[in-house]
Design an enzyme around this catalytic site. Structure first.
Site, PDB file in Angstrom:
ATOM      1  N   TYR A   1      -5.211   1.211  -0.276  1.00 42.48           N
ATOM      2  CA  TYR A   1      -3.974   0.645  -0.618  1.00 42.48           C
ATOM      3  C   TYR A   1      -3.551  -0.589   0.338  1.00 42.48           C
ATOM      4  O   TYR A   1      -3.722  -0.154   1.549  1.00 42.48           O
ATOM      5  CB  TYR A   1      -2.884   1.534  -0.895  1.00 42.48           C
ATOM      6  N   GLU A   2      -2.874  -1.559   0.086  1.00 43.90           N
ATOM      7  CA  GLU A   2      -2.651  -2.433   0.982  1.00 43.90           C
ATOM      8  C   GLU A   2      -1.748  -2.432   2.158  1.00 43.90           C
ATOM      9  O   GLU A   2      -1.973  -2.924   3.138  1.00 43.90           O
ATOM     10  CB  GLU A   2      -2.256  -3.894   0.262  1.00 43.90           C
ATOM     11  N   SER A   3      -1.023  -1.244   2.165  1.00 45.47           N
ATOM     12  CA  SER A   3      -0.033  -0.921   3.056  1.00 45.47           C
ATOM     13  C   SER A   3      -0.802  -0.489   4.390  1.00 45.47           C
ATOM     14  O   SER A   3      -0.344  -0.364   5.499  1.00 45.47           O
ATOM     15  CB  SER A   3       0.935   0.172   2.761  1.00 45.47           C
ATOM     16  N   GLY A   4      -2.005   0.107   4.202  1.00 46.33           N
ATOM     17  CA  GLY A   4      -2.867   0.741   5.093  1.00 46.33           C
ATOM     18  C   GLY A   4      -3.775   1.947   4.858  1.00 46.33           C
ATOM     19  O   GLY A   4      -4.427   2.338   5.708  1.00 46.33           O
TER      20      GLY A   4
ATOM     21  N   HIS B   1       0.342 -11.718   1.009  1.00 49.11           N
ATOM     22  CA  HIS B   1       0.313 -10.810   2.068  1.00 49.11           C
ATOM     23  C   HIS B   1      -0.544 -11.026   3.038  1.00 49.11           C
ATOM     24  O   HIS B   1      -0.164 -10.807   4.337  1.00 49.11           O
ATOM     25  CB  HIS B   1      -0.090  -9.423   1.203  1.00 49.11           C
TER      26      HIS B   1
END
Lengths: 256, 294
Positions: free
Chosen positions: A52-55, B111
């Site tokens: 997931y892009e948050s980490g 992003h």
């Protein structure tokens, strides 16, 4: 054993989940892609790696995350890295097999819009925007897209090209120097569209159980082409439908 | 209340930190990717009536929806502006679509771009280089996205300007009495956003004697920070791993509140302008009171 009773939304999630192979490394968008990817993990693809892009890398959430950075993602992950690392080392670094995306609008070459409906400077509807999608669409080795099919979504011309699919078709994507192969399938509530190997235009290649060609054509603004042979998507199995419903029940209980 | 090292003076109440370090017209970043979003600090900026801010955030989230609706923002630099899993940010949309309470300028990026741009800022570079934006309309509409050729291979790459905020504010789990800060869980771009900024405020759940952190933990040394402010539940309705969970219920409740200008305004007047700080806000707001254990 196939399920007798299922909704078109459930069929869409199941059909999308089946396209994700076990041991793939998948960069997951929030919403429908996350639902399908986790369903794959809970059924035929236990060794899929969800990023997931948050980490979080290797997230195994017990419920569907509402946001892209819920605590269940980081607490179940193999590791959690800073967000810039996700985009620099893992995506741009060429480590992602499959990018799994949603969209507000899509065109016949699987370019997608998540930015505005109407004019950019004075939009009719301001959508959330790009997020991670432009670089996922460019750099993942392949891209799966999942969204409901309607004339408002499957449009002749996008109001805004946020993330590129096959540009204007043919070899355009290769000529533009994009690293990944681009979209390989678009899964809807009616069927599955795949790009023609030469022109790269999306064509209907599978119809979900119980859906018709007319429904697919009516829900597409452009003149939808058909593949040489159109398969019927097998209905959800008992196992798939119960895994999906359990997942959704756990998620609803958590959000109550 | 004695909250920390008095001699050093870096540990201070949040209202004092905002008064000293946040100015009208500042370029301000409140970072935190879903996790550790500095809500209490955003509310204090609204209470103190800061204006003409250029707001930076990858995911504007509810806090920027509130700041935009209260007229704090002149410009927004962002990459994804929605209520995650719920839908629209209605105040953000109202400002963009109908200019309420006033028009805001948008600088829209992706992003990957903003994450790279914070790294460039922290690295004291003027721009970042990345693979991206090929054939995307974002590059057409944002003149601050450029393409350059690699000086060694000639390959075409995107160049994006570094983010260098006047002030960055983040929330973290804890600080020690000197003001060294520990973050864990989803880290987002917070470390980069802090090191890219001229001034920084960190709100923390608690001040402890010892951080007792492993040597590779994410620590921000006290000497890169302007102020450290103890604010228990300072990220609510976002979350702080190890302290409390995200209030998905409030994120859902925000949708009808924010959809209507009057409902929004009276909510802000009652719960933000009508309270003196985070403690009172949490005690007054029913959704928070149920979830927060003092």
């Amino acid at each position: 054993m196939f399920a007798n009773d299922f909704t078109s939304s459930e069929m869409m999630a199941v059909a999308a989940s089946r396209l994700l192979s076990d041991r793939a490394v998948c960069f997951v968008g929030i919403g429908l892609p996350s639902k399908a990817a986790n369903l794959a993990r809970l059924t035929h693809a236990p060794d899929v790696t969800l990023i997931y892009e948050s980490g979080p890398i290797g997230a195994k959430p017990d419920t569907l995350p509402l946001s892209i950075g819920d605590g269940d993602l980081s607490l179940t992950a193999d590791t959690v890295v800073p967000t810039h690392e996700i985009f620099r080392y893992w995506l741009q670094g060429g480590r992602i097999d499959v990018g799994f995306l949603g969209a507000a609008q899509i065109d016949r070459y699987a370019n997608i819009n998540t930015t505005v409906i109407g004019d950019y400077e004075s939009p009719k509807v301001r959508l959330p925007g790009a997020g991670g999608a432009p670089e996922i669409a460019a750099s993942a080795k392949e891209v799966l897209i999942v969204l409901k099919q309607s004339r408002a979504a499957f449009v002749e011309k996008l109001d805004f090209v946020t993330s590129v699919g096959h540009l204007d078709g043919g070899d355009a994507r290769i000529n533009a120097g994009l690293p990944g192969a681009g979209p390989t399938a678009v899964v809807t509530d009616i069927g599955i569209l795949t790009p023609d190997p030469i022109t790269r235009e999306l064509q209907l290649s599978s119809l979900h159980s119980g859906r018709t060609l007319d429904e697919a054509r009516d829900a597409t603004e452009w003149d939808l082409k058909l593949a040489d042979s159109i398969a019927e998507t097998p209905p959800p199995t008992e196992r798939e439908i119960s895994a999906l419903r359990d997942l959704e029940r756990r998620t609803a209980d958590r959000n109550r | 209340m004695r909250v920390g090292n008095i001699e050093d003076g870096r540990i201070m109440p949040l209202d004092e930190a905002v008064r000293r370090f946040v100015n009208d017209g500042d370029h301000l970043a409140l970072e935190g990717f879903t996790h550790l979003i500095p809500f209490a600090a955003g509310h204090e900026i609204i209470r103190q009536g800061r204006k003409n801010l250029t707001l930076y955030r990858m995911t504007p989230d509810l806090i920027y929806d509130q700041m935009i609706g209260m007229g704090c923002a002149k410009k927004l630099v962002f990459s994804w502006g929605g209520n995650p899993g719920v839908g629209s940010l209605h105040r953000f949309r109202d400002a963009v679509e109908r200019g309420w309470p006033h028009k805001i300028e948008l600088e829209e990026r992706s992003h990957a771009d903003l994450a790279n741009a914070y790294v460039a800022g922290a690295s004291n570079l003027p721009f970042a280089v990345m693979r991206g934006y090929v054939a995307s309309d974002l590059a057409t509409h944002n003149p601050r996205i450029a393409f350059i050729s690699c000086p060694f291979t000639g390959e075409k790459l995107a160049a994006v300007p570094a983010v260098r905020p006047d002030i960055t504010i983040i929330h973290a789990q804890k600080a020690d009495r000197r003001g060294n800060v520990l973050l864990k869980g989803i880290l987002g771009v917070q470390k980069e956003a802090v090191l890219a900024a001229k001034r920084t405020i960190v709100t923390v759940e608690e001040i402890v004697d010892e951080l007792s952190a492993p040597s590779n933990a994410c620590i921000l040394p006290h000497w890169v920070l302007s102020a450290v402010c103890p604010v228990r539940y300072g990220a609510w309705p976002s979350y702080a791993e190890g302290y409390y969970e995200r209030s998905n219920r409030f994120y859902q409740a925000w949708d009808p509140i924010s959809k209507d200008r009057e409902a929004f305004t009276s909510w802000m007047e009652e719960f933000v302008l009508g309270t003196t700080g985070c403690d009172e806000f949490l005690q007054k707001l029913p959704e928070a009171r149920d979830e927060v254990t003092a």
